[in-house]
Enzyme design. Sequence first.
Site, short mmCIF file in Angstrom:
data_model
loop_
_atom_site.label_atom_id
_atom_site.label_comp_id
_atom_site.label_asym_id
_atom_site.label_seq_id
_atom_site.Cartn_x
_atom_site.Cartn_y
_atom_site.Cartn_z
CG HIS A 32 1.86 -3.10 6.58
ND1 HIS A 32 2.67 -4.11 6.09
CD2 HIS A 32 0.86 -2.95 5.68
CE1 HIS A 32 2.18 -4.55 4.95
NE2 HIS A 32 1.08 -3.87 4.68
CG HIS A 91 -2.18 -0.72 1.08
ND1 HIS A 91 -2.23 -2.09 1.00
CD2 HIS A 91 -3.47 -0.29 0.99
CE1 HIS A 91 -3.49 -2.47 0.88
NE2 HIS A 91 -4.27 -1.40 0.87
#
Length: 326
Positions: free
Chosen positions: A140, A93
Amino acid sequence: AYVQKYVVKNYFYYYLFQFSAALGQEVFYITFLPFTHWNIDPYLSRRLIIIWVLVMYIGQVAKDILKWPRPSSPPVVKLEKRLIAEYGMPSTHAMAATAIAFTLLISTMDRYQYPFVLGLVMAVVFSTLVCLSRLYTGMHTVLDVLGGVLITALLIVLTYPAWTFIDRLDSASPLFPVCVIVVPFFLCYNYPVSDYYSPTRADTTTILAAGAGVTIGFWINHFFQLVSQPAEPLPVIQNIPPLTTYMFVLGLTKFAVGIVLILLVRQLVQNLSLQVLYSWFKVVTRNKEARRRLEIEVPYKFVTYTSVGICATTFVPMLHRFLGLP
């Protein structure tokens, strides 16, 4: 599967970062990139797609080579369930958001006249919001995000001198489409083997196939002279045209027409390719588990999204001209 419960205490942050997370997902790619091609500038969309494909492939492969786990839950709360099976390092991302934001900035500096500081701020804000969303959603670590940003920055620096050369490849040779199909398909079929099934290989195939389709579409446009694209960037445009009601309605109409055609092509090609593969490998129809088999998943997704890419760059603009949409 265990579903972790949580209580939202700040709805502003919750919706802000949920929206920001969507800016790095498929829903953004399939809307922003085609919209750029149909309504803004095909030159920009070509560069965006090429860099996006390169960055995403390297990021996806790096995940399955490094095999760094995502943050433990608990203590973090993971708000996205589909991607839990993927590894964490690097954050794709963050890579995609950084690549799109700064490729767009670099590609428009000498093409359009606008305050550079404003463009830089917008690029930083866009990429930062997506990066922070990966921490907020628990998908993350900070290291994953920083790793993704740094890898992308390095790739942009290394590839920038070749951007103009890459732009001209679509007219290099009649054999160019063969290379564009064979190389990405080989990369997808020989994707690193994971210890368990995750959507990483399927997503990577989708990305490479879409990039291959778009590149072939540009080659078709050039080879058959369907459109006249400048080989070099246009001179600086003194003033970006103002957004009028007419332009807004026209842009939405072209986008709606294009998306409808793309969805029809996607559904048709996907169903047809799955039927052929199921018959070839003697698999029971509608067997969802069979779709995960290498010999079925990679070919059907590659054929489907290559067709989508060609449709978006060649047939949708032809339909626009047929309908009298400039």
